[in-house]
Design an enzyme around this catalytic site. Structure first.
Site, PDB file in Angstrom:
ATOM      1  N   GLN A  30      42.113  10.302 -20.058  1.00 38.58           N
ATOM      2  CA  GLN A  30      40.816  10.458 -19.387  1.00 38.58           C
ATOM      3  C   GLN A  30      40.976  11.294 -18.111  1.00 38.58           C
ATOM      4  O   GLN A  30      42.095  11.529 -17.648  1.00 38.58           O
ATOM      5  CB  GLN A  30      40.280   9.071 -19.015  1.00 38.58           C
ATOM      6  CG  GLN A  30      41.279   8.231 -18.219  1.00 38.58           C
ATOM      7  CD  GLN A  30      41.100   6.726 -18.349  1.00 38.58           C
ATOM      8  OE1 GLN A  30      40.151   6.252 -18.944  1.00 38.58           O
ATOM      9  NE2 GLN A  30      42.011   5.960 -17.768  1.00 38.58           N
ATOM     10  N   HIS A  61      35.057  -7.012  -7.837  1.00 41.70           N
ATOM     11  CA  HIS A  61      36.333  -7.700  -8.043  1.00 41.70           C
ATOM     12  C   HIS A  61      36.237  -9.195  -7.749  1.00 41.70           C
ATOM     13  O   HIS A  61      36.807 -10.019  -8.466  1.00 41.70           O
ATOM     14  CB  HIS A  61      37.433  -7.023  -7.212  1.00 41.70           C
ATOM     15  CG  HIS A  61      37.761  -5.649  -7.729  1.00 41.70           C
ATOM     16  ND1 HIS A  61      37.715  -4.517  -6.948  1.00 41.70           N
ATOM     17  CD2 HIS A  61      38.097  -5.228  -8.980  1.00 41.70           C
ATOM     18  CE1 HIS A  61      38.032  -3.463  -7.689  1.00 41.70           C
ATOM     19  NE2 HIS A  61      38.264  -3.868  -8.922  1.00 41.70           N
ATOM     20  N   ASP A  85      43.529  -0.127 -10.722  1.00 40.14           N
ATOM     21  CA  ASP A  85      43.367   0.102  -9.279  1.00 40.14           C
ATOM     22  C   ASP A  85      43.890  -1.081  -8.464  1.00 40.14           C
ATOM     23  O   ASP A  85      44.073  -0.975  -7.253  1.00 40.14           O
ATOM     24  CB  ASP A  85      41.886   0.374  -8.947  1.00 40.14           C
ATOM     25  CG  ASP A  85      40.977  -0.693  -9.517  1.00 40.14           C
ATOM     26  OD1 ASP A  85      40.968  -1.816  -8.992  1.00 40.14           O
ATOM     27  OD2 ASP A  85      40.275  -0.414 -10.523  1.00 40.14           O
ATOM     28  N   GLU A 105      47.693  -1.971 -17.829  1.00 38.46           N
ATOM     29  CA  GLU A 105      46.845  -0.789 -17.651  1.00 38.46           C
ATOM     30  C   GLU A 105      47.372   0.316 -18.567  1.00 38.46           C
ATOM     31  O   GLU A 105      48.552   0.647 -18.530  1.00 38.46           O
ATOM     32  CB  GLU A 105      46.893  -0.356 -16.171  1.00 38.46           C
ATOM     33  CG  GLU A 105      46.348   1.023 -15.876  1.00 38.46           C
ATOM     34  CD  GLU A 105      44.862   1.195 -16.236  1.00 38.46           C
ATOM     35  OE1 GLU A 105      44.031   0.429 -15.730  1.00 38.46           O
ATOM     36  OE2 GLU A 105      44.555   2.122 -17.029  1.00 38.46           O
ATOM     37  N   ASP A 135      48.934  -0.257 -23.853  1.00 34.01           N
ATOM     38  CA  ASP A 135      47.595  -0.540 -24.381  1.00 34.01           C
ATOM     39  C   ASP A 135      47.303  -2.046 -24.295  1.00 34.01           C
ATOM     40  O   ASP A 135      47.992  -2.859 -24.937  1.00 34.01           O
ATOM     41  CB  ASP A 135      47.555  -0.063 -25.841  1.00 34.01           C
ATOM     42  CG  ASP A 135      46.157  -0.199 -26.446  1.00 34.01           C
ATOM     43  OD1 ASP A 135      45.377  -1.052 -25.968  1.00 34.01           O
ATOM     44  OD2 ASP A 135      45.864   0.553 -27.385  1.00 34.01           O
ATOM     45  N   GLY A 136      46.287  -2.404 -23.511  1.00 38.17           N
ATOM     46  CA  GLY A 136      45.950  -3.806 -23.301  1.00 38.17           C
ATOM     47  C   GLY A 136      45.520  -4.514 -24.577  1.00 38.17           C
ATOM     48  O   GLY A 136      45.737  -5.715 -24.741  1.00 38.17           O
ATOM     49  N   ASP A 153      39.085  -6.019 -17.130  1.00 39.69           N
ATOM     50  CA  ASP A 153      38.577  -5.107 -16.104  1.00 39.69           C
ATOM     51  C   ASP A 153      38.689  -3.679 -16.612  1.00 39.69           C
ATOM     52  O   ASP A 153      39.425  -2.858 -16.058  1.00 39.69           O
ATOM     53  CB  ASP A 153      39.379  -5.319 -14.810  1.00 39.69           C
ATOM     54  CG  ASP A 153      38.884  -4.438 -13.680  1.00 39.69           C
ATOM     55  OD1 ASP A 153      37.844  -3.775 -13.839  1.00 39.69           O
ATOM     56  OD2 ASP A 153      39.567  -4.399 -12.634  1.00 39.69           O
ATOM     57  N   ASP A 156      33.945   1.830 -18.805  1.00 36.67           N
ATOM     58  CA  ASP A 156      32.755   1.701 -19.647  1.00 36.67           C
ATOM     59  C   ASP A 156      33.153   1.873 -21.123  1.00 36.67           C
ATOM     60  O   ASP A 156      34.202   2.454 -21.414  1.00 36.67           O
ATOM     61  CB  ASP A 156      31.725   2.753 -19.226  1.00 36.67           C
ATOM     62  CG  ASP A 156      31.355   2.581 -17.768  1.00 36.67           C
ATOM     63  OD1 ASP A 156      30.478   1.776 -17.466  1.00 36.67           O
ATOM     64  OD2 ASP A 156      32.007   3.223 -16.921  1.00 36.67           O
ATOM     65  N   PRO A 160      39.018   5.154 -23.867  1.00 39.01           N
ATOM     66  CA  PRO A 160      40.040   4.133 -24.153  1.00 39.01           C
ATOM     67  C   PRO A 160      39.529   2.697 -24.031  1.00 39.01           C
ATOM     68  O   PRO A 160      40.141   1.779 -24.571  1.00 39.01           O
ATOM     69  CB  PRO A 160      41.145   4.410 -23.121  1.00 39.01           C
ATOM     70  CG  PRO A 160      40.598   5.356 -22.132  1.00 39.01           C
ATOM     71  CD  PRO A 160      39.416   6.046 -22.760  1.00 39.01           C
TER      72      PRO A 160
HETATM   73  N1  SPD Z   1      30.499   2.148 -14.638  1.00 43.77           N
HETATM   74  C1  SPD Z   1      31.191   1.085 -14.038  1.00 43.77           C
HETATM   75  C2  SPD Z   1      32.162   0.376 -14.897  1.00 43.77           C
HETATM   76  C3  SPD Z   1      33.208  -0.255 -14.078  1.00 43.77           C
HETATM   77  C4  SPD Z   1      34.205  -1.015 -14.803  1.00 43.77           C
HETATM   78  N2  SPD Z   1      35.473  -1.190 -14.173  1.00 43.77           N
HETATM   79  C5  SPD Z   1      35.675  -0.840 -12.847  1.00 43.77           C
HETATM   80  C6  SPD Z   1      37.112  -0.904 -12.473  1.00 43.77           C
HETATM   81  C7  SPD Z   1      37.340  -1.476 -11.148  1.00 43.77           C
HETATM   82  N3  SPD Z   1      38.538  -2.232 -11.075  1.00 43.77           N
END
Ligand code: SPD
Length: 285
Positions: A30, A61, A85, A105, A135-136, A153, A156, A160
């Site tokens: 990505q 979070h 992140d 991740e 790959d989770g 987490d 969208d 992936p």
């Molecule tokens: N369009 C927002 C989707 C956010 C999903 N994950 C955000 C990652 C932050 N740790």
């Protein structure tokens, strides 16, 4: 004058003033970008979709993590899928009961960008944290009864992260959890109609797999529509049981540095406006 624009409904969307581009790389999976903004601190964007800004990430979070960890009576082993992140890990690690956090991740670029440009978001140095770059979905499928809580987490449901919204993944999470396990996942904006089918799909999967399943909401200004849905699936304990609310009150006192989550927010987050509840009514698609 630089601007970041994200269109989530045809020509309707979000605009953020940008001072400079701090990071921009096309990874194997990505495009990952970090911008310095006028008013939201540094902003991470993946494939043209906001992931987090330094100023509003606490809402996402705290809410993805604490309602789920309050629901479990004694969370020790926690798995985070995505979340490169480090923000979800930071919130999980505030819980003193937690002994191990496995963060899986798929894209190391997200971790590298966050460490360089969102240095206060992640808690990568905590010895309880184990980072796996893989790959989770495969990772979860290889677990059985190993975790107390799973936090999903992901990004969208395009690219992936698409598989994180599938029934087979929810099944695998159920199998990876211990007998009183809890899963928490982000499930998009009720205001974006193109996501409703996916949201309903995850909800139906959770509902048919877990003893208890609930949708809850929080308010995140840089996400489409500003209103964001999340879901909890729990094998044993309902997220609104009196013991959970008591634990939530204890967490409010003991976790320290919470900017959004508290006992009343925990309770209120599960109250859905009618137009949101209607999204989850099965229409035999
Ligand atoms: N369009 C927002 C989707 C956010 C999903 N994950 C955000 C990652 C932050 N740790």
């Amino acid at each position: 004058m630089l601007q970041y624009n994200e269109y989530y409904n045809e020509r309707t969307g979000l605009t953020v003033g940008i001072r400079k581009v701090l990071f921009s790389r096309q990874s194997e999976f990505q495009r990952v970008e970090v911008f310095e903004t006028d008013t939201w601190g540094n902003l991470m964007v993946i494939d043209g979709m906001v992931m987090l800004s330094e100023r509003d990430e606490f809402v996402y979070h705290e809410m993805l993590v604490h309602p789920a960890l309050a629901t479990h009576p004694d969370p020790k082993r926690v798995l985070i899928i995505g979340g490169g992140d480090g923000g979800s890990a930071r919130e999980v690690l505030k819980h003193s009961s937690v002994e191990q956090v496995d963060l899986v991740e798929i894209d190391v670029t997200v971790v590298e960008a966050a460490k360089s440009w969102l240095p206060d978001v992640g808690a990568f140095d905590d010895p309880r944290l184990h980072l796996y770059v893989e790959d989770g979905i495969d990772f979860v499928k290889n677990q059985s009864g190993s975790y107390d809580v799973i936090i999903v987490d992901g990004s969208d449901p395009v690219g992936p992260a698409e598989g994180l919204f599938k029934a087979s993944f929810i099944d695998a999470c159920h199998n990876a959890l211990r007998s009183d396990g809890v899963v928490s996942l982000q499930s998009e904006s009720p205001w974006v109609e193109s996501y409703h089918t996916g949201m309903r799909g995850v909800w139906n999967a959770l509902n048919s797999t877990f003893t208890h399943s609930e949708v809850f909401l929080s308010w995140i200004p840089l996400y489409p529509g500003g209103m964001w849905s999340m879901m909890i699936g729990s094998k044993k304990i309902h997220p609104l049981e009196p013991d959970v609310l008591n634990r939530s009150g204890e967490l409010e006192k003991n976790l320290g540095s919470l900017s959004y989550y508290n006992r009343k927010v925990h309770q209120g987050a599960f109250a859905l406006p009618n137009f949101v509840a209607e999204i989850f009514i099965d229409r035999d698609e």
